[in-house]
Design an enzyme around this catalytic site. Structure first.
Site, mmCIF file in Angstrom:
data_model
loop_
_atom_site.group_PDB
_atom_site.id
_atom_site.type_symbol
_atom_site.label_atom_id
_atom_site.label_comp_id
_atom_site.label_asym_id
_atom_site.label_seq_id
_atom_site.Cartn_x
_atom_site.Cartn_y
_atom_site.Cartn_z
ATOM 1 N N SER A 18 0.863 -1.177 0.000
ATOM 2 C CA SER A 18 0.000 0.000 0.000
ATOM 3 C C SER A 18 0.899 1.226 0.000
ATOM 4 O O SER A 18 1.671 1.433 0.939
ATOM 5 C CB SER A 18 -0.918 0.011 1.224
ATOM 6 O OG SER A 18 -1.645 1.218 1.288
ATOM 7 N N ARG A 19 0.816 2.016 -1.056
ATOM 8 C CA ARG A 19 1.695 3.185 -1.159
ATOM 9 C C ARG A 19 1.241 4.323 -0.249
ATOM 10 O O ARG A 19 1.968 5.287 -0.071
ATOM 11 C CB ARG A 19 1.752 3.645 -2.617
ATOM 12 C CG ARG A 19 2.364 2.590 -3.536
ATOM 13 C CD ARG A 19 2.594 3.096 -4.946
ATOM 14 N NE ARG A 19 3.166 2.043 -5.778
ATOM 15 C CZ ARG A 19 2.466 1.216 -6.539
ATOM 16 N NH1 ARG A 19 1.158 1.332 -6.582
ATOM 17 N NH2 ARG A 19 3.050 0.285 -7.263
ATOM 18 N N ILE A 20 0.039 4.211 0.296
ATOM 19 C CA ILE A 20 -0.400 5.166 1.305
ATOM 20 C C ILE A 20 0.151 4.760 2.664
ATOM 21 O O ILE A 20 0.563 5.576 3.471
ATOM 22 C CB ILE A 20 -1.935 5.249 1.347
ATOM 23 C CG1 ILE A 20 -2.472 5.647 -0.032
ATOM 24 C CG2 ILE A 20 -2.389 6.239 2.398
ATOM 25 C CD1 ILE A 20 -1.993 6.986 -0.524
#
Length: 502
Positions: A371-373
């Site tokens: 998850s790049r968040i």
């Protein structure tokens, strides 16, 4: 002519001035309108001649009342997608420009309903009530209207909420082979939004009717159908409607996002959507590219997914979270469509067929998922606990490889492997059983403190089930200090006779 057959019409001078006012403004002039001809029809595509002023995405109307959407502009002919086809449609009919763009009714009237990509009901009920309409094709919100993704969207899944968190406004890809549980994970995420003030849109593209009915019944039994709109383009429908389905779902979600509400939209799946677009392009005789897909296949999905975002407070503060699903073949995530979607989205959840075959469900491969968040949109208490757990799990996955050689391991390594196998049992989860944040916190504290390390098999699952029921009924709360959670979990397990030996 006999006077008895003359109509009883008052003379002009004695008539109401309002009824004849149009005569004063009338100006005789030459009026020109284009009239084309339907040259050919087949496979959901209509070829039209004689409409040089036609524009892309404009709706055409034929002589029998059928309608089509302009999708291809050629030098001599226009290619259009049939939207509605009546029995009297045949080559040679007249074709007229309407000047309208394709839109769909939007609003709360679509909650709990099953519709097609044009907003027509498929559930046997009257057409949904709507006072507003939105175009299917629309520009994505500008960067100035967007805000940072900072609020969590809880999926109810142990691995996702702890190690691959999703934020409201994020675009998280679900990727894996057929039959690995991609749709089940998406349905569980929708069920987890119950009583969380999140509306849902589920887009089913080229699905069998039996699968559609099963999905609707699952959502109904879970009590979330009233907060969900289902857009269906069945496998037997035309490729044009399959192509329009995700854009219709996005338009419905955009209306709620613009009203300041949080929306979750699932596209199931974009692999079949890409195939439908390829079929349309080949029927319209566009030049094929890689794997016979048209050259703008990347733009097709990027313009769809870029509309999902989190709006700033100035623009209402709503959000649209997208969970696109894509199917791989034999685990090949470097194929054309999967790589396109991976580059567009903010992360992916990869479901491994090998894990599925071994009975580890959900079959999420944490080493290939990201998850790049990340923790920016994670519950702070869960974030603090999950960090320790994730490190243990990743170390276990690396050390487990050495056990295949049958070599003798150090005591510390054996302890880590034993604890990792215990964690794998913790992470198993049944379908249709999403967890609340309090339940996530309870099992994380129990694992990190080693309260259940001495249990195996059914005893472990029984103790874990009791712990989750207690957390759901009323634990300390996420705002409570970690010490309160540790004492509460330890006290519960001691009361149930599950405390670890001294």
């Amino acid at each position: 002519m006999p006077t008895e057959f003359l109509p009883d019409v008052p003379p002009i001078e004695s008539a109401d001035p309002k009824s004849v006012r149009w005569l004063d403004d009338y100006r005789p002039q030459l009026r020109i309108s284009e009239v084309g001809k339907l040259a050919a029809i087949g496979d959901g595509i209509a070829w039209v001649e004689g409409l040089p002023s036609a524009a892309m995405d404009e709706i055409l109307r034929f002589g029998d009342g059928s309608e089509a959407l302009v999708f291809h502009l050629g030098s001599k002919r226009i290619g259009a997608i049939l939207l509605s086809q009546k029995e009297g449609l045949f080559a040679g009919l007249s074709a007229h420009l309407t000047g309208r763009r394709l839109d769909i009714g939007v609003g709360d009237g679509f909650l709990g309903r099953v519709v097609d990509p044009l907003g027509r009901p498929l559930d046997g009920a009257p057409a949904p009530m709507s006072i507003r309409r939105r175009r299917l094709e629309a520009a994505s919100p500008p960067i100035t209207a967007r805000d940072f993704v900072e609020r969590p969207l809880l999926s109810g899944n142990k691995m996702v909420d702890t190690m691959i968190p999703i934020g409201k406004g994020q675009r998280q890809l679900i990727i894996g082979d057929a039959g690995t549980g991609k749709s089940s994970l998406a349905v569980d995420t929708i069920i987890a939004q119950k009583n969380r003030n999140v509306l849902c849109v589920y887009v089913l593209i080229s699905q069998k009717r039996s699968a559609v009915v099963a999905t609707i019944e699952t959502l109904r039994q879970a009590g979330v159908l009233d907060i969900t709109c289902i857009v269906v383009a069945e496998a037997t429908t035309t490729p044009g409607l399959k192509f329009l389905a995700p854009f219709a779902g996005c338009a419905l979600a955009e209306e709620w996002m613009g009203a300041g509400r949080d929306v979750l939209v699932v596209y199931d799946d974009l692999t079949t959507h890409a195939r439908a677009y390829r079929e349309l392009s080949l029927l319209l005789r566009r030049p094929p590219g890689r794997e016979a897909y048209p050259g703008d296949i990347f733009y097709l999905h990027s313009r769809l997914l870029e509309r999902s975002t989190c709006l700033s407070a100035r623009y209402g503060g709503g959000s649209m979270t997208a969970l696109p699903i894509v199917e791989t073949e034999q685990g090949e995530i470097s194929a054309y469509i999967p790589t396109n979607l991976i580059s567009i989205t903010d992360g992916q959840i990869y479901l491994d067929p090998a894990l599925y075959a071994r009975g580890f469900l959900p079959a999420i491969d944490i080493t290939r998922s990201v998850s790049r968040i990340g923790g920016k949109a994670q519950v702070p208490a869960i974030k603090a606990e999950a960090g320790r757990m994730k490190l243990d799990f990743l170390q276990f996955l690396e050390l487990e490889v050495f056990t295949r050689f049958g070599s003798r391991l150090e005591a510390s390594v054996e302890a880590k492997i034993k604890r990792g196998r215990l964690l794998r049992e913790f992470l198993k989860q049944d379908r249709l059983a999403p967890l609340s944040p309090e339940q996530q916190m309870a099992w994380l504290v129990a694992y990190n403190e080693g309260f259940l390390d001495h249990l195996v098999g059914t005893a472990l699952q029984s103790s874990l089930a009791e712990l989750l029921r207690w957390a759901l009924a009323g634990g300390p709360g996420l705002a409570a200090p970690r010490e309160d959670w540790r004492d509460a979990v330890s006290g519960l397990l001691r009361e149930k006779g599950h405390e670890p030996p001294a």
